[in-house]
Design a protein around this motif. Structure first.
Motif, PDB file in Angstrom:
ATOM      1  N   GLY A   1      17.814  11.107 -59.690  1.00  0.00           N
ATOM      2  CA  GLY A   1      18.228  10.114 -58.707  1.00  0.00           C
ATOM      3  C   GLY A   1      17.068   9.411 -58.046  1.00  0.00           C
ATOM      4  N   ASN A   2      15.864   9.606 -58.597  1.00  0.00           N
ATOM      5  CA  ASN A   2      14.638   9.036 -58.008  1.00  0.00           C
ATOM      6  C   ASN A   2      14.394   9.547 -56.589  1.00  0.00           C
ATOM      7  OD1 ASN A   2      13.655   7.483 -60.196  1.00  0.00           O
ATOM      8  ND2 ASN A   2      15.263   5.959 -59.786  1.00  0.00           N
ATOM      9  N   VAL A   3      14.972  10.718 -56.302  1.00  0.00           N
ATOM     10  CA  VAL A   3      14.752  11.305 -54.976  1.00  0.00           C
ATOM     11  C   VAL A   3      13.476  12.144 -55.033  1.00  0.00           C
ATOM     12  CG1 VAL A   3      15.652  12.834 -53.197  1.00  0.00           C
ATOM     13  CG2 VAL A   3      17.216  11.356 -54.493  1.00  0.00           C
ATOM     14  N   LEU A   4      12.496  11.752 -54.247  1.00  0.00           N
ATOM     15  CA  LEU A   4      11.263  12.543 -54.177  1.00  0.00           C
ATOM     16  C   LEU A   4      11.510  13.811 -53.385  1.00  0.00           C
ATOM     17  CD1 LEU A   4       8.167  13.055 -54.306  1.00  0.00           C
ATOM     18  CD2 LEU A   4       7.951  11.566 -52.290  1.00  0.00           C
ATOM     19  N   ILE A   5      12.145  13.656 -52.232  1.00  0.00           N
ATOM     20  CA  ILE A   5      12.337  14.813 -51.348  1.00  0.00           C
ATOM     21  C   ILE A   5      13.350  14.437 -50.271  1.00  0.00           C
ATOM     22  CG2 ILE A   5      10.521  14.200 -49.682  1.00  0.00           C
ATOM     23  CD1 ILE A   5       9.682  17.202 -49.759  1.00  0.00           C
ATOM     24  N   ARG A   6      13.978  15.465 -49.703  1.00  0.00           N
ATOM     25  CA  ARG A   6      14.858  15.259 -48.550  1.00  0.00           C
ATOM     26  C   ARG A   6      14.358  16.127 -47.397  1.00  0.00           C
ATOM     27  NH1 ARG A   6      19.449  12.634 -50.289  1.00  0.00           N
ATOM     28  NH2 ARG A   6      19.898  12.852 -52.519  1.00  0.00           N
ATOM     29  N   GLY A   7      14.646  15.683 -46.179  1.00  0.00           N
ATOM     30  CA  GLY A   7      14.259  16.453 -44.998  1.00  0.00           C
ATOM     31  C   GLY A   7      15.458  16.677 -44.099  1.00  0.00           C
ATOM     32  N   LEU A   8      15.422  17.783 -43.347  1.00  0.00           N
ATOM     33  CA  LEU A   8      16.557  18.112 -42.462  1.00  0.00           C
ATOM     34  C   LEU A   8      16.085  18.912 -41.256  1.00  0.00           C
ATOM     35  CD1 LEU A   8      19.674  18.555 -41.888  1.00  0.00           C
ATOM     36  CD2 LEU A   8      19.430  20.664 -43.237  1.00  0.00           C
ATOM     37  N   VAL A   9      16.584  18.519 -40.092  1.00  0.00           N
ATOM     38  CA  VAL A   9      16.527  19.367 -38.900  1.00  0.00           C
ATOM     39  C   VAL A   9      17.911  19.313 -38.270  1.00  0.00           C
ATOM     40  CG1 VAL A   9      15.626  19.596 -36.535  1.00  0.00           C
ATOM     41  CG2 VAL A   9      14.051  19.112 -38.423  1.00  0.00           C
TER      42      VAL A   9
ATOM     43  N   VAL B   1       9.650  13.179 -39.856  1.00  0.00           N
ATOM     44  CA  VAL B   1      10.604  12.332 -39.135  1.00  0.00           C
ATOM     45  C   VAL B   1      11.778  13.132 -38.562  1.00  0.00           C
ATOM     46  CG1 VAL B   1      12.297  10.476 -39.433  1.00  0.00           C
ATOM     47  CG2 VAL B   1       9.939  10.161 -40.195  1.00  0.00           C
ATOM     48  N   PRO B   2      12.394  14.065 -39.314  1.00  0.00           N
ATOM     49  CA  PRO B   2      13.533  14.774 -38.701  1.00  0.00           C
ATOM     50  C   PRO B   2      13.158  15.548 -37.440  1.00  0.00           C
ATOM     51  CG  PRO B   2      13.520  15.083 -41.082  1.00  0.00           C
ATOM     52  CD  PRO B   2      12.227  14.407 -40.741  1.00  0.00           C
ATOM     53  N   VAL B   3      11.930  16.019 -37.370  1.00  0.00           N
ATOM     54  CA  VAL B   3      11.498  16.733 -36.157  1.00  0.00           C
ATOM     55  C   VAL B   3      11.423  15.769 -34.973  1.00  0.00           C
ATOM     56  CG1 VAL B   3       9.592  18.022 -35.100  1.00  0.00           C
ATOM     57  CG2 VAL B   3      10.186  18.425 -37.506  1.00  0.00           C
ATOM     58  N   HIS B   4      11.015  14.519 -35.262  1.00  0.00           N
ATOM     59  CA  HIS B   4      10.721  13.581 -34.177  1.00  0.00           C
ATOM     60  C   HIS B   4      11.823  12.585 -33.866  1.00  0.00           C
ATOM     61  CE1 HIS B   4       6.625  14.937 -35.211  1.00  0.00           C
ATOM     62  NE2 HIS B   4       6.292  14.574 -33.993  1.00  0.00           N
ATOM     63  N   ALA B   5      12.812  12.450 -34.744  1.00  0.00           N
ATOM     64  CA  ALA B   5      13.737  11.305 -34.635  1.00  0.00           C
ATOM     65  C   ALA B   5      14.547  11.308 -33.347  1.00  0.00           C
ATOM     66  CB  ALA B   5      14.673  11.276 -35.846  1.00  0.00           C
ATOM     67  N   GLY B   6      14.690  12.449 -32.728  1.00  0.00           N
ATOM     68  CA  GLY B   6      15.440  12.486 -31.475  1.00  0.00           C
ATOM     69  C   GLY B   6      14.629  12.023 -30.278  1.00  0.00           C
ATOM     70  N   GLY B   7      13.307  11.875 -30.461  1.00  0.00           N
ATOM     71  CA  GLY B   7      12.468  11.523 -29.323  1.00  0.00           C
ATOM     72  C   GLY B   7      12.320  12.710 -28.383  1.00  0.00           C
ATOM     73  N   PRO B   8      11.611  12.539 -27.260  1.00  0.00           N
ATOM     74  CA  PRO B   8      11.343  13.655 -26.347  1.00  0.00           C
ATOM     75  C   PRO B   8      12.511  13.898 -25.388  1.00  0.00           C
ATOM     76  CG  PRO B   8      10.196  11.703 -25.594  1.00  0.00           C
ATOM     77  CD  PRO B   8      10.886  11.310 -26.868  1.00  0.00           C
ATOM     78  N   TYR B   9      13.638  14.240 -25.951  1.00  0.00           N
ATOM     79  CA  TYR B   9      14.857  14.369 -25.150  1.00  0.00           C
ATOM     80  C   TYR B   9      15.586  15.661 -25.508  1.00  0.00           C
ATOM     81  CZ  TYR B   9      13.717   9.474 -24.512  1.00  0.00           C
ATOM     82  OH  TYR B   9      13.051   8.315 -24.237  1.00  0.00           O
ATOM     83  N   VAL B  10      16.529  16.017 -24.655  1.00  0.00           N
ATOM     84  CA  VAL B  10      17.270  17.264 -24.831  1.00  0.00           C
ATOM     85  C   VAL B  10      18.710  16.938 -25.235  1.00  0.00           C
ATOM     86  CG1 VAL B  10      18.060  19.368 -23.685  1.00  0.00           C
ATOM     87  CG2 VAL B  10      15.837  18.378 -23.082  1.00  0.00           C
TER      88      VAL B  10
ATOM     89  N   VAL C   1      14.323  19.996 -30.451  1.00  0.00           N
ATOM     90  CA  VAL C   1      15.353  19.996 -31.499  1.00  0.00           C
ATOM     91  C   VAL C   1      15.058  21.012 -32.589  1.00  0.00           C
ATOM     92  CG1 VAL C   1      16.074  17.616 -31.110  1.00  0.00           C
ATOM     93  CG2 VAL C   1      14.199  18.097 -32.723  1.00  0.00           C
ATOM     94  N   THR C   2      13.851  21.559 -32.638  1.00  0.00           N
ATOM     95  CA  THR C   2      13.581  22.651 -33.588  1.00  0.00           C
ATOM     96  C   THR C   2      13.606  24.011 -32.904  1.00  0.00           C
ATOM     97  OG1 THR C   2      11.165  22.717 -33.342  1.00  0.00           O
ATOM     98  CG2 THR C   2      12.059  21.090 -34.884  1.00  0.00           C
ATOM     99  N   GLY C   3      14.011  24.034 -31.637  1.00  0.00           N
ATOM    100  CA  GLY C   3      14.104  25.298 -30.913  1.00  0.00           C
ATOM    101  C   GLY C   3      12.791  25.758 -30.302  1.00  0.00           C
TER     102      GLY C   3
END
Ligand code: FES
Ligand code: FES
Length: 919
Positions: free
Chosen positions: A310-318, A481-490, A554-556
């Motif tokens: 699928g031409n997918v290099l990699i996926r990320g998840l948090v 990006v998944p670690v940061h996408a929420g910004g500095p918020y709770v 968001v990563t605990g």
């Protein structure tokens, strides 16, 4: 061939040359005046500015044949004439030079101005320097330096003993940057070096077949060799993430993007200058290309790489918490889709360097951010051990992540290794732009829930990144990006998913922020819409949800100190209130234009994401009483040489003036890791602190003194003052090691992180930097143009080791954020030069007010964190939020060019109803 007699820097010179040669080539190659830089050879960048009969010109556009009897003055001539002494001191004092590649052009332009106007103001400076591009500084300190120059007579800032940290010390490597002697990649090659040039694919995807290459060489006297994939002695691929290394030095069978290398020609300089590579014997068979993730993931799409379906290099998840339940608990759910473009680094120095074979070793003098990674890949490509490769970084004329990947290195290595002659290469601007990495284009989907009292409940984020033909830093972007996408918020619950998709485009790689600037655009722009839906002030909404100590990310991860985000927002509150009131007042009587105010926040983890990330620094004392700092962290303009020296000097307890620096060199300096991810102040700074402390203990031990003693270094002597007594040690009598040091210490620092589990939970970074920026701007409702009025930037940098350098990083980041928001879009085949690809000029950058917040991070050296990437991240969303504030509708496809702004304006029926009026 003609003879041209002209005056250069006051001396008559005669050159025998083709009349059409560029003045830059004659100055640099024939006369050795390499202070004049070349950034584009097209009249676009101004790096080559010289005075011709007293007027400023771009030397790259001046043919030498018309200069008989004329007078040329270069940076070297200005320096020799003493005309720029106060200007140079002013540049050093204000920190106006970062990488320095643009500075000769800036200084020449400034002298031309000062010759006519002895007391210029900001508008005069902007006009006079408008033709010289700088990608590092954001121009603000250059303007300050030129305005102050006529009366500048301050001495450089000196640091009290042991107190260098916190001082606005001038760059320790600054003088060569302001007198034209700094040696960049294109500057230091032996005069007899052969020249290499790359044959590249003109197609986004194409098969190819070579003709008779031996015959081609024979038909071109002066052409020495042609190399293709068949000539690579080791492995024909490289990559910054070894398990995913996939990029060939020379394509084999099929080129996967426009600009990909298929062959290299090497010859005498005169021949290569004339050679028309369009006649190179290669036959192309263009094939259907996929250029977007949508095309690349279609079932019938061609696959770029085996093993990546699928031409997918990699996926990320948090993910964390119960997402649907958290959305169900929200009173307001807002969603949106955002899209960003390829962004070009546009450093003013194109990739350049030279290489020499020395016995059974290869030495490479190249512009790079990562000498030790270069060394490993070059060794593998040549099929030799790493010990036989020496990388000596030249000064780097801007990088921003774009010089982390190999570019010129394999070509230089293969040619110099085989030919046993020095070989040099300098990319042209178009080949630099078409062939090197870009910022990932992103398509992002965001959904956010909040309660009536303005508390966030949930965020769901998805992003698809166009990662181009090869892996490069795609995995890093997809995971950061998944670690940061929420910004500095709770949040009560959070999910962020990413995918990096291969296409037949240039590789997307690292560019100041590793995808986080794109994610911040989506998150911070949508936050304004959420705040409006809830009906509370947009700054207040951010404050109400801001991450603080003791709360899980968001990563605990939970920090007990060093979380300064609320302080940054609070620092902006008075500016926000004033600016909003002013905007409301201005807008009352205005029909042609509208004022807008926008705010956006950021967080960014310093260093690698959950991966080892060590730096090693060595320091010692020689018999002359000088402290020798072996500093292998490449300074790409951000100031690592200065900051690490400040930290180390204070850790030892000696004045910074006693330090001598041994610059990055894989033979002589330990591995301080790559210059990226805003890690050098934090990681190498900690290593420098530990090494400095260890050396201090060794020096104290010489006098049997304890830590409360003070050290004093003199030429050839060490005095230790301890409890009222002084022990003086004659250094000349002490034994030395192989480096000539009487005492030395080396220390390694690796930030404490943990691996992320399958849900992305863990401790990915030991330190986060935080910040928030506020933009005030004016939108022309008829033209769709934006006039930036002011950016106020509050950043938690832990501790400002050198406030002038920190401000420089903020201003430079803001300028790049302005480009990202308003003007930059790289389109393969269409914007491969600096007149079609626009970056901010001196006239595009408004006043920038920096507010430095110091949270004193317990993990950082003297409390310091990184700032290099942080400063860019909130700029674009703050600008976009200000545009929305002004016109009542958001721009979700970047850049926000006038046509897109106009289209947005026309989509709003009633301007009187815009939320910006709700002050
Ligand atoms: S090199 Fe001459 S203008 Fe860019
Ligand atoms: S300092 Fe201007 S381009 Fe780097």
């Amino acid at each position: 061939m003609i003879r041209v007699t002209l005056s250069v820097n006051g001396e008559q010179v005669e050159v025998a040359t083709s009349p059409l040669r560029r003045l830059t080539d004659v100055l640099r190659d024939d006369l050795g005046l390499t202070g004049t830089k070349v950034g584009c050879e097209a009249g676009d960048c101004g790096a080559c500015s010289v005075l011709l009969d007293g007027e400023i010109v771009n030397a790259c556009t001046v043919p030498i044949g018309r200069l008989t009897g004329h007078e040329v003055v270069t940076i070297e001539g200005l320096d020799a004439s003493g005309r720029i002494g106060s200007l140079q001191r002013s540049f050093l004092h204000f920190g106006a030079a970062q990488c320095g590649i643009c500075i000769p052009g800036m200084l020449v332009a400034a002298v031309a101005l000062l010759d006519k106007n002895a007391n210029p103001d900001e508008s005069h400076v902007k006009e006079a320097l408008g033709g010289v591009l700088c990608r590092c500084t954001g121009y603000r300190k250059i303007i300050e330096a030129v305005v102050a120059a006529p009366t500048f007579d301050d001495d450089p800032v000196l640091a009290p003993e042991g107190k260098a940290v916190g001082q606005r010390i001038a760059r320790v490597d600054g003088i060569p940057k302001v007198n034209g002697t700094d040696q960049f990649g294109a500057d230091g090659a032996p005069t007899d070096a052969l020249v290499a040039k790359v044959v590249r694919s003109p197609h986004q995807r194409a098969g190819f077949r070579f003709g008779d290459l031996g015959d081609y060489v024979r038909r071109h006297p002066g052409l020495v060799a042609v190399y293709t994939a068949a000539d690579i002695p080791g492995r024909n691929y490289f990559g910054v993430i070894p398990p995913m290394a996939d990029q060939p030095v020379f394509a084999e069978g099929e080129a996967r993007y426009r600009g990909e290398a298929v062959a290299l020609v090497v010859g005498e300089a005169a021949l290569i200058a004339q050679l028309d590579l369009a006649l190179f014997p290669v036959e192309w068979q263009p094939r259907p290309a996929v250029t977007s993730p949508d095309e690349a993931t279609a079932t019938e799409a061609p696959r770029l790489h085996a093993g990546r379906p699928g031409n997918v290099l990699i996926r990320g998840l948090v993910q964390r918490g119960q997402l649907e339940a958290a959305f169900a608990a929200a009173d307001h759910v807002v969603e949106g889709e955002f899209e960003t473009a390829f962004i070009e680094h546009a450093y003013i120095e194109p990739e350049a360097g030279h290489s020499v074979r020395v016995g059974d070793r290869i030495e490479m003098h190249v512009t790079t951010q990562t000498p030790h990674m270069d060394r490993a890949d070059v060794a593998a490509i040549l099929g030799i051990s790493v010990e036989r490769v020496r990388i000596i970084p030249t000064s780097v004329g801007g990088a921003f992540g774009g010089k982390l990947d190999l570019s010129i290195q394999p070509f230089l290595a293969v040619a110099a290794w085989n030919l046993e002659r020095p070989v040099r290469i300098t990319y042209t601007r178009p080949e630099s732009m078409m062939s090197t990495t870009k910022r990932h284009p992103a398509r992002m989907f965001v959904r956010v829930g909040a309660t009536n009292d303005g508390k966030l409940t949930a965020m769901d984020f998805g992003a698809v990144f166009n990662t181009g033909a090869y892996a490069s830093w795609g995995p890093t972007v997809a995971n950061r990006v998944p670690v940061h996408a929420g910004g500095p918020y709770v949040y009560d619950a959070y999910r962020a998913r990413t995918a990096a998709i291969h296409t037949h485009c240039p590789p997307s790689g690292a560019f100041r922020g590793f995808g986080v600037p794109q994610a911040a655009i989506a998150q911070e722009c949508l936050f304004d819409e959420v705040a409006d839906a809830v009906g509370i002030d947009r700054l207040e909404f951010r404050l109400r949800n801001a991450l603080t100590v003791g709360q899980p990310t968001v990563t605990g991860q939970v920090f007990e100190a060093g979380v300064g985000y609320r302080d940054c927002l609070e620092a902006l509150r008075p500016v926000w209130n004033r600016a909003r009131e002013e905007a409301a007042e201005v807008n009352k009587g205005s029909t042609r234009s509208r004022r807008g105010v926008g705010v956006a926040g950021l967080w960014y983890g310093c260093g690698n994401t959950s991966l080892p990330n060590p730096s090693t620094i060595k320091v010692g004392l020689n018999r002359r009483g000088r402290v020798v700092l072996f500093q292998g962290a490449v300074d790409i303009g951000q100031g690592a040489n200065t900051v690490i020296s400040q930290i180390c000097a204070d850790a030892i307890g000696v004045p910074i003036e006693r330090l001598i620096r041994v610059g990055a060199d894989t033979d002589t300096t330990p591995d301080a890791g790559k210059t990226s991810a805003s890690r050098q102040t934090f990681v190498s700074g900690n290593a420098a602190y530990a090494a400095g402390q260890a050396l201090r203990q060794k020096l104290l031990a010489l006098a049997h003194a304890a830590d409360d003693a003070s050290l004093e270094l003199d030429d050839g002597a060490l005095a230790v003052h301890y409890r009222g007594e002084t022990v003086t040690i004659d250094l000349s009598g002490l034994e030395t090691d192989a480096d000539g040091l009487v005492a030395a210490a080396e220390a390694t620092y690796d930030p404490p992180t943990t691996a992320l589990n399958a849900d992305g939970q863990g401790e990915p970074y030991a330190v986060f930097g935080f910040g928030a920026q506020l933009t005030e701007l004016q939108v022309d409702l008829e033209l769709g143009t934006i006039r930036l009025l002011r950016v106020t930037a509050a950043h938690d940098v832990g501790k400002a080791v050198n406030p002038a350098l920190v401000e420089g990083q903020i201003e430079g980041g803001v300028a790049q954020g302005i480009g990202l928001a308003l003007m930059e879009e790289f389109i393969p085949g269409r914007t491969e030069n600096l007149h079609d690809y626009l970056i901010p000029t001196i006239g595009d950058v408004p006043e920038i007010v920096s507010i430095l917040v110091e949270s004193n991070d317990p993990v950082g050296p003297y409390g310091a964190k990184g700032i290099g990437e942080h400063s860019l991240i909130p700029t674009a969303p703050s600008i976009l939020n200000a545009i929305r504030d002004a016109i009542g509708v958001g721009i979700r496809r970047l850049p926000a060019t006038p046509d897109r702004v106009l289209a947005a304006i026309r989509s709003v029926e009633e301007l009187d109803d815009v939320p910006g009026d709700q002050v």
